[in-house]
Scaffold this active site. Structure first.
Site, PDB file in Angstrom:
ATOM      1  N   LYS A   1      48.198  35.490  36.160  1.00  0.00           N
ATOM      2  CA  LYS A   1      47.234  35.932  35.151  1.00  0.00           C
ATOM      3  C   LYS A   1      45.842  36.082  35.754  1.00  0.00           C
ATOM      4  O   LYS A   1      45.363  35.201  36.468  1.00  0.00           O
ATOM      5  CB  LYS A   1      47.226  34.947  33.969  1.00  0.00           C
ATOM      6  CG  LYS A   1      46.389  35.440  32.808  1.00  0.00           C
ATOM      7  CD  LYS A   1      46.791  34.792  31.493  1.00  0.00           C
ATOM      8  CE  LYS A   1      45.926  35.271  30.339  1.00  0.00           C
ATOM      9  NZ  LYS A   1      45.998  36.732  30.137  1.00  0.00           N
TER      10      LYS A   1
ATOM     11  N   HIS B   1      49.241  29.425  31.279  1.00  0.00           N
ATOM     12  CA  HIS B   1      49.909  30.698  31.599  1.00  0.00           C
ATOM     13  C   HIS B   1      50.376  30.695  33.040  1.00  0.00           C
ATOM     14  O   HIS B   1      49.919  29.884  33.853  1.00  0.00           O
ATOM     15  CB  HIS B   1      48.959  31.890  31.391  1.00  0.00           C
ATOM     16  CG  HIS B   1      48.775  32.268  29.961  1.00  0.00           C
ATOM     17  ND1 HIS B   1      47.866  31.662  29.147  1.00  0.00           N
ATOM     18  CD2 HIS B   1      49.408  33.194  29.198  1.00  0.00           C
ATOM     19  CE1 HIS B   1      47.923  32.198  27.933  1.00  0.00           C
ATOM     20  NE2 HIS B   1      48.856  33.130  27.930  1.00  0.00           N
TER      21      HIS B   1
HETATM   22  N1  LIG Z   1      48.367  41.009  23.652  1.00  0.00           N
HETATM   23  C1  LIG Z   1      49.532  40.457  24.031  1.00  0.00           C
HETATM   24  O1  LIG Z   1      50.388  40.099  23.190  1.00  0.00           O
HETATM   25  C2  LIG Z   1      49.810  40.299  25.490  1.00  0.00           C
HETATM   26  C3  LIG Z   1      48.872  40.696  26.404  1.00  0.00           C
HETATM   27  N2  LIG Z   1      49.138  40.657  27.745  1.00  0.00           N
HETATM   28  C4  LIG Z   1      48.128  41.250  28.596  1.00  0.00           C
HETATM   29  O2  LIG Z   1      48.626  42.513  29.022  1.00  0.00           O
HETATM   30  C5  LIG Z   1      48.187  42.828  30.332  1.00  0.00           C
HETATM   31  C6  LIG Z   1      49.386  43.195  31.209  1.00  0.00           C
HETATM   32  O3  LIG Z   1      50.285  42.125  31.270  1.00  0.00           O
HETATM   33  P1  LIG Z   1      51.621  42.235  32.176  1.00  0.00           P
HETATM   34  O4  LIG Z   1      52.450  43.401  31.781  1.00  0.00           O
HETATM   35  O5  LIG Z   1      52.220  40.879  32.124  1.00  0.00           O
HETATM   36  O6  LIG Z   1      50.995  42.506  33.620  1.00  0.00           O
HETATM   37  P2  LIG Z   1      51.686  43.187  34.900  1.00  0.00           P
HETATM   38  O7  LIG Z   1      50.793  42.876  36.039  1.00  0.00           O
HETATM   39  O8  LIG Z   1      53.116  42.794  34.988  1.00  0.00           O
HETATM   40  O9  LIG Z   1      51.634  44.764  34.578  1.00  0.00           O
HETATM   41  C7  LIG Z   1      50.450  45.519  34.564  1.00  0.00           C
HETATM   42  C8  LIG Z   1      50.796  46.915  35.068  1.00  0.00           C
HETATM   43  O10 LIG Z   1      49.655  47.758  34.886  1.00  0.00           O
HETATM   44  C9  LIG Z   1      49.576  48.592  36.035  1.00  0.00           C
HETATM   45  N3  LIG Z   1      48.222  49.156  36.138  1.00  0.00           N
HETATM   46  C10 LIG Z   1      47.122  48.617  36.721  1.00  0.00           C
HETATM   47  N4  LIG Z   1      46.076  49.476  36.611  1.00  0.00           N
HETATM   48  C11 LIG Z   1      46.532  50.564  35.954  1.00  0.00           C
HETATM   49  C12 LIG Z   1      45.942  51.779  35.531  1.00  0.00           C
HETATM   50  N5  LIG Z   1      44.649  52.065  35.797  1.00  0.00           N
HETATM   51  N6  LIG Z   1      46.702  52.666  34.850  1.00  0.00           N
HETATM   52  C13 LIG Z   1      48.000  52.420  34.593  1.00  0.00           C
HETATM   53  N7  LIG Z   1      48.619  51.284  34.980  1.00  0.00           N
HETATM   54  C14 LIG Z   1      47.903  50.365  35.647  1.00  0.00           C
HETATM   55  C15 LIG Z   1      49.987  47.702  37.190  1.00  0.00           C
HETATM   56  O11 LIG Z   1      50.349  48.448  38.349  1.00  0.00           O
HETATM   57  C16 LIG Z   1      51.165  46.961  36.561  1.00  0.00           C
HETATM   58  O12 LIG Z   1      52.384  47.658  36.737  1.00  0.00           O
HETATM   59  C17 LIG Z   1      47.350  41.629  30.755  1.00  0.00           C
HETATM   60  O13 LIG Z   1      45.977  41.919  30.490  1.00  0.00           O
HETATM   61  C18 LIG Z   1      47.820  40.494  29.852  1.00  0.00           C
HETATM   62  O14 LIG Z   1      46.819  39.537  29.635  1.00  0.00           O
HETATM   63  C19 LIG Z   1      50.313  40.203  28.218  1.00  0.00           C
HETATM   64  C20 LIG Z   1      51.274  39.758  27.365  1.00  0.00           C
HETATM   65  C21 LIG Z   1      51.108  39.757  25.927  1.00  0.00           C
HETATM   66  O1  LIG Z   2      48.729  37.472  30.547  1.00  0.00           O
HETATM   67  C1  LIG Z   2      49.644  37.095  29.774  1.00  0.00           C
HETATM   68  O2  LIG Z   2      50.803  36.888  30.180  1.00  0.00           O
HETATM   69  C2  LIG Z   2      49.331  36.920  28.355  1.00  0.00           C
HETATM   70  N1  LIG Z   2      48.180  37.346  27.934  1.00  0.00           N
HETATM   71  C3  LIG Z   2      47.704  37.323  26.605  1.00  0.00           C
HETATM   72  C4  LIG Z   2      46.451  36.500  26.522  1.00  0.00           C
HETATM   73  O3  LIG Z   2      45.603  36.594  27.431  1.00  0.00           O
HETATM   74  O4  LIG Z   2      46.279  35.756  25.552  1.00  0.00           O
HETATM   75  C5  LIG Z   2      48.760  36.987  25.594  1.00  0.00           C
HETATM   76  C6  LIG Z   2      49.819  36.035  26.048  1.00  0.00           C
HETATM   77  O5  LIG Z   2      49.354  34.741  25.956  1.00  0.00           O
HETATM   78  C7  LIG Z   2      50.344  36.367  27.439  1.00  0.00           C
END
Ligand SMILES: NC(=O)C1=CN([C@@H]2O[C@H](COP(=O)(O)OP(=O)(O)OC[C@H]3O[C@@H](n4cnc5c(N)ncnc54)[C@H](O)[C@@H]3O)[C@@H](O)[C@H]2O)C=CC1
Ligand SMILES: O=C(O)C1=N[C@H](C(=O)O)C[C@H](O)C1
Length: 251
Positions: free
Chosen positions: A140, A136
């Protein structure tokens, strides 16, 4: 339908784009600087809140949404080890509703079905040892990834010779290597790589003296995750309790 966004980062922005294209309304966007909006009438008007924040914020966000009886779809990873039992209790018998998946893409749902089947087949072929690797982007916060943990749990559940998974090394762009690849034979090693802006690669390898078999899921962008999250929100509007991609994609 009315959607609230909790976390307006990379995923929040992409989900907004997909949700608007599918004819939904974004009624509220909550990030760190407007937490008071959890108590706004706009937030309460949401059919579903879609939450993508980080490992430490996610659980509190579920609680704040549940206080207003707003259903939540969340993809945040890294919170399960601390709060799994509480979330199971809160969603029991449909009291509150959370759709959570470590990975929302249809490709990973298919990959996961193949992963489970391959692990079962490998019970007949003890000459193959299995290892995992996930790659990743360098921003992350958690390792191994949530998806890697889900895939590893599936292997442990289906292959008799592995009792648990273990985080091995995390290798960074600048050459730093954290952790250790030491492990017992009954431990499934999961190594992490943090490199550039990679959206997410998951690899399961079975290795024998004669050959190796590798299955890989390689996300080309975050678009597959965002579409899956919006599909999950549409599903969640009409369902209750603790939901996941197996409910949505019916694998
Ligand atoms: N399940 C899935 O398919 C996927 C999961 N993820 C997960 O999603 C999460 C976010 O990923 P991204 O958007 O790439 O991260 P990012 O860092 O770009 O965005 C996260 C946002 O959440 C905000 N934030 C932090 N604390 C907060 C709170 N208490 N209340 C509201 N907002 C808050 C931050 O300021 C930031 O704007 C990570 O845990 C990642 O592992 C990411 C991509 C796919
Ligand atoms: O943090 C990410 O970007 C992603 N997080 C998820 C994970 O922890 O598996 C899903 C995806 O791989 C992207």
């Amino acid at each position: 339908m009315n959607i609230a966004l909790i976390g307006y980062g990379k995923m929040g922005h992409m989900i907004e784009q997909v949700a608007l294209e599918r004819g939904h309304r974004i009624v509220c966007r909550i990030d760190v600087d407007n937490q008071e909006d959890f108590d706004s009438p706009e937030f309460a008007s949401a059919d579903v809140a879609i939450e993508f924040t980080n490992p430490t914020a996610a659980f509190d966000n579920y609680c704040r949404a549940f206080k207003h009886h707003v259903k939540v779809v969340s993809g945040s990873t890294g919170w399960m080890k601390d709060h799994r039992a509480e979330v199971e209790e809160m969603t029991r018998d449909g009291k509150q509703t959370l759709f959570w998946a470590s990975n929302f893409s249809i490709g990973v749902a298919i990959f996961s079905a193949v992963n489970r089947y391959l692990a079962q087949i490998m019970n007949r072929f003890p000459q193959y040892d299995v290892q995992m690797e996930e790659t990743h982007h360098v921003h992350k916060l958690d390792a191994p990834s949530g998806t890697a943990i889900t895939l590893a749990e599936e292997i442990v559940d289906n292959i008799d010779r592995k009792a648990k998974w273990k985080l091995g090394t995390t290798t960074w762009d600048d050459g730093r290597v954290e952790g250790s690849a030491d492990h017992n034979a009954d431990e499934l090693l999961v190594n992490s790589i943090r490199h550039g802006e990679v959206p997410g690669i998951h690899r399961v390898t079975y290795n024998s003296e004669a050959d190796s078999i590798t299955i890989t899921h390689d996300a080309h962008s975050r678009m597959g995750f965002a579409l899956g999250a919006v599909l999950a929100a549409e599903y969640t509007k009409d369902h209750t309790g603790l939901l996941t991609t197996n409910d949505l994609f019916k694998f």
